[in-house]
Design a protein around this motif. Sequence first.
Motif, PDB file in Angstrom:
ATOM      1  N   HIS A  13      25.642  71.964  72.117  1.00  0.00           N
ATOM      2  CA  HIS A  13      26.222  73.045  71.331  1.00  0.00           C
ATOM      3  C   HIS A  13      25.228  74.163  71.114  1.00  0.00           C
ATOM      4  O   HIS A  13      25.589  75.308  70.958  1.00  0.00           O
ATOM      5  CB  HIS A  13      26.731  72.527  69.992  1.00  0.00           C
ATOM      6  N   TYR A  16      24.905  76.561  74.083  1.00  0.00           N
ATOM      7  CA  TYR A  16      26.171  77.239  74.378  1.00  0.00           C
ATOM      8  C   TYR A  16      26.073  78.721  74.080  1.00  0.00           C
ATOM      9  O   TYR A  16      26.778  79.521  74.665  1.00  0.00           O
ATOM     10  CB  TYR A  16      27.281  76.619  73.542  1.00  0.00           C
ATOM     11  N   TYR A 257      19.722  77.767  79.484  1.00  0.00           N
ATOM     12  CA  TYR A 257      20.911  78.414  80.049  1.00  0.00           C
ATOM     13  C   TYR A 257      20.798  78.523  81.568  1.00  0.00           C
ATOM     14  O   TYR A 257      21.769  78.333  82.294  1.00  0.00           O
ATOM     15  CB  TYR A 257      21.082  79.802  79.437  1.00  0.00           C
ATOM     16  N   TRP A 263      26.850  74.941  78.806  1.00  0.00           N
ATOM     17  CA  TRP A 263      27.628  75.918  78.060  1.00  0.00           C
ATOM     18  C   TRP A 263      28.431  76.815  78.988  1.00  0.00           C
ATOM     19  O   TRP A 263      29.499  77.309  78.620  1.00  0.00           O
ATOM     20  CB  TRP A 263      26.767  76.653  77.038  1.00  0.00           C
ATOM     21  N   TYR A 381      31.940  73.128  71.180  1.00  0.00           N
ATOM     22  CA  TYR A 381      30.849  72.269  70.712  1.00  0.00           C
ATOM     23  C   TYR A 381      30.592  72.436  69.215  1.00  0.00           C
ATOM     24  O   TYR A 381      29.449  72.509  68.777  1.00  0.00           O
ATOM     25  CB  TYR A 381      29.565  72.590  71.472  1.00  0.00           C
TER      26      TYR A 381
END
Length: 546
Positions: A13, A16, A257, A263, A381
Amino acid sequence: MQTSQEHRSAGIHGFYHQPVQEIDPYGFSRVQILDSNMYSDAGSQGTSVSFDTCLGQFVTLESSSATSGFVVYDSPAASISSNRSPFSPQGSHSCISDPHHSPENIYGSPSSGSSSADEDNILRQKLRELEISLLGPESDITDSDSFCFVSGGYQAEPSASWDWNQMMEMIPRLDLKQVLLACADAVSNADIQRAAGLMHVLDRMVSVSGEPIQRLGAYMLEGLRARLELSGSKIYRALKCEAPISSDLMTYMGILYQICPYWKFAYTSANVVIREAVEYESRIHIIDFQIAQGSQWILLMQMLACRPGGPPAIRITGVDDSQSAHARGGGLDIVGHRLSKVAESCNVPFEFHDVAMDGCEVQLEHLRVQSGEAVVVNFPYVLHHMPDESVNTWNHRDRLIRMVKSLSPRIVTLVEQESNTNTKPFFPRFIETLDYYTAMFESIAAGGSKDVKQRINAEQQCVARDIVNMIACEEAERVERHELLAKWRSRFTMAGFNQYPLSSSTTTAVKDLLKEYDRNYSVQERDRALYLRWRNRDMATSSAWL
């Protein structure tokens, strides 16, 4: 100790939150973790093991400053290039992994294999055999052993049966996961002497700069130490949390990322579903319960702007707690301004409404739903942070789901980690956490980050605190409470929802996304949902409801 309204960190989460040219993690704090060369006073000639977690004896890796000019790819369809390679020739290290991870197994661990009493007894016997090999047959607490509290920490005085020279020689031949499980078993049974000895062994086996299982082991060891403090109010002081500046957080999030699809999986799958659901709607109201930087909606607005007949009018309500303002460098007005500029460039009629509060606090009147709108609700999330009936009678988890149903939404998208840690007792929860995060750390390593120090910082800031919270905390203080899709299905069905079957376009979009990542990632379509997998382990699910 922070409660569910205060603690926010970043497992899946956390990474994300992806902005246009920035990263938006939660306002989580630095967790300072022991490396494998710590506690030099407990070497081969030592006669004591000290676990003084409150007196600042931790040594930590120095946090590096943010990389200037760091570029982040925002679009879920953006091409990500890196020198990724398949990881771990020995295969997955996932603990007691079960390739037949059933989503219908709501309360049993999907991969631990410890749901039955017989299997539990076998595991405990194996742990006892390991302890005997480490400590000898006289490893139980005796009158000759001494143990005491020292300034809020612990200090053990091992008896003569503790042969540290022999133990140091054995460490290279030990299975780190089995030692972690033995230590967790000792903590679970309040066997402090045994836990202290095993922690001493673990100190020499874990490393935040080592292999994935060694890095994970370092964070899980700190969770065990924090749990031994027996006081949730001391845990974060013991771990010496210190919030990094927002630019550093953005850099750390940017690393994850780039190298992990978790995500982007959420962005891509949800956007395809939403686009199909509102294809013919002229007025759309998107309610995002974790708006972050709002980046998910940039691509969606661009897609809707190109549809035949012209774009719809779009109104977005963004829910976000105050801690995210630290990562953004400001409030939700920043998000609204950014999205307004995008809408203007696409000639999309647009409004933004901010709800700057924790999801637990949101009431119907905060959402300002208007007649004639096609309501879309996004849960990325985030629902696993909402306390349920096992935490308090308010049961905000089910309350929010019922409240959303009362809006008669056109579609609701749900993306969650596929893990079962909500109501499990401590030891089974430890096994599940070890299994799940072993897979996650393997997947992070497979991303091939060139800057090892930055990757370590990213893991500490974006993953470690979740792990510590799941291991060290209980009741309201434990906010990381994941559930399997089968349990989410039960909650949504009880609230009156029906599961919306995902189209082949959603699966295709995710498969195209995964082409940019390590070949050990895969996506499976089953039970009307998408499962993002690492090797043979389900990591996240995406589903839709109406």
